[in-house]
Write a protein that holds these residues in place. Structure first.
Motif, PDB file in Angstrom:
ATOM      1  N   UNK A  20       0.837  -1.177   0.053  1.00 31.53           N
ATOM      2  CA  UNK A  20      -0.081   0.024   0.037  1.00 31.53           C
ATOM      3  C   UNK A  20       0.875   1.300   0.089  1.00 31.53           C
ATOM      4  N   UNK A  21       0.549   2.259  -1.002  1.00 26.76           N
ATOM      5  CA  UNK A  21       1.609   3.417  -0.977  1.00 26.76           C
ATOM      6  C   UNK A  21       2.513   3.249  -1.886  1.00 26.76           C
ATOM      7  N   UNK A  22       2.974   2.231  -2.446  1.00 31.24           N
ATOM      8  CA  UNK A  22       3.853   1.852  -3.396  1.00 31.24           C
ATOM      9  C   UNK A  22       3.297   2.290  -4.915  1.00 31.24           C
ATOM     10  N   UNK A  23       4.299   3.009  -5.474  1.00 34.17           N
ATOM     11  CA  UNK A  23       3.858   3.041  -6.955  1.00 34.17           C
ATOM     12  C   UNK A  23       4.770   2.396  -7.884  1.00 34.17           C
ATOM     13  N   UNK A  24       4.120   1.620  -8.685  1.00 38.84           N
ATOM     14  CA  UNK A  24       4.787   0.726  -9.650  1.00 38.84           C
ATOM     15  C   UNK A  24       4.165   0.913 -11.015  1.00 38.84           C
ATOM     16  N   UNK A  25       4.840   1.380 -11.945  1.00 37.70           N
ATOM     17  CA  UNK A  25       4.289   1.718 -13.134  1.00 37.70           C
ATOM     18  C   UNK A  25       4.192   0.493 -13.947  1.00 37.70           C
ATOM     19  N   UNK A  26       2.848   0.023 -14.087  1.00 34.12           N
ATOM     20  CA  UNK A  26       2.423  -1.327 -14.666  1.00 34.12           C
ATOM     21  C   UNK A  26       2.914  -1.299 -16.042  1.00 34.12           C
ATOM     22  N   UNK A  27       3.125  -0.096 -16.737  1.00 34.18           N
ATOM     23  CA  UNK A  27       3.325  -0.109 -18.145  1.00 34.18           C
ATOM     24  C   UNK A  27       4.773  -0.432 -18.525  1.00 34.18           C
ATOM     25  N   UNK A  28       5.693  -0.421 -17.540  1.00 32.09           N
ATOM     26  CA  UNK A  28       6.902  -0.680 -17.609  1.00 32.09           C
ATOM     27  C   UNK A  28       7.164  -2.363 -18.125  1.00 32.09           C
ATOM     28  N   UNK A  29       8.293  -2.452 -18.773  1.00 27.59           N
ATOM     29  CA  UNK A  29       8.630  -3.860 -19.098  1.00 27.59           C
ATOM     30  C   UNK A  29       9.155  -4.541 -18.138  1.00 27.59           C
ATOM     31  N   UNK A  30       9.342  -5.836 -17.958  1.00 26.16           N
ATOM     32  CA  UNK A  30       9.971  -6.700 -16.976  1.00 26.16           C
ATOM     33  C   UNK A  30      11.426  -6.113 -16.614  1.00 26.16           C
TER      34      UNK A  30
END
Length: 58
Positions: A20-30
């Protein structure tokens, strides 16, 4: 398994481990996620042929 496969598994793990509170850009590649979140401990994975099973195995 190739390094590209590995990076895709890393992406799944980064997304699943999001707190919760983390921002991870789902559009980034692995690969992009690995470069950002692996703390520079890549063991040269970023340098090998991304589609080579034998390079990854070595």
């Amino acid at each position: 398994m190739t390094v590209n496969d590995y990076f895709e598994y890393c992406k799944i793990a980064y997304l699943a481990g999001k707190r919760k509170g983390d921002h991870i850009d789902k559009t980034m590649t692995g690969r992009e996620m690995y470069q950002r979140y692996a703390d520079g401990h890549d063991e040269d994975l970023l340098e090998i042929n991304p589609d080579s099973k034998s390079d990854f195995a070595d």
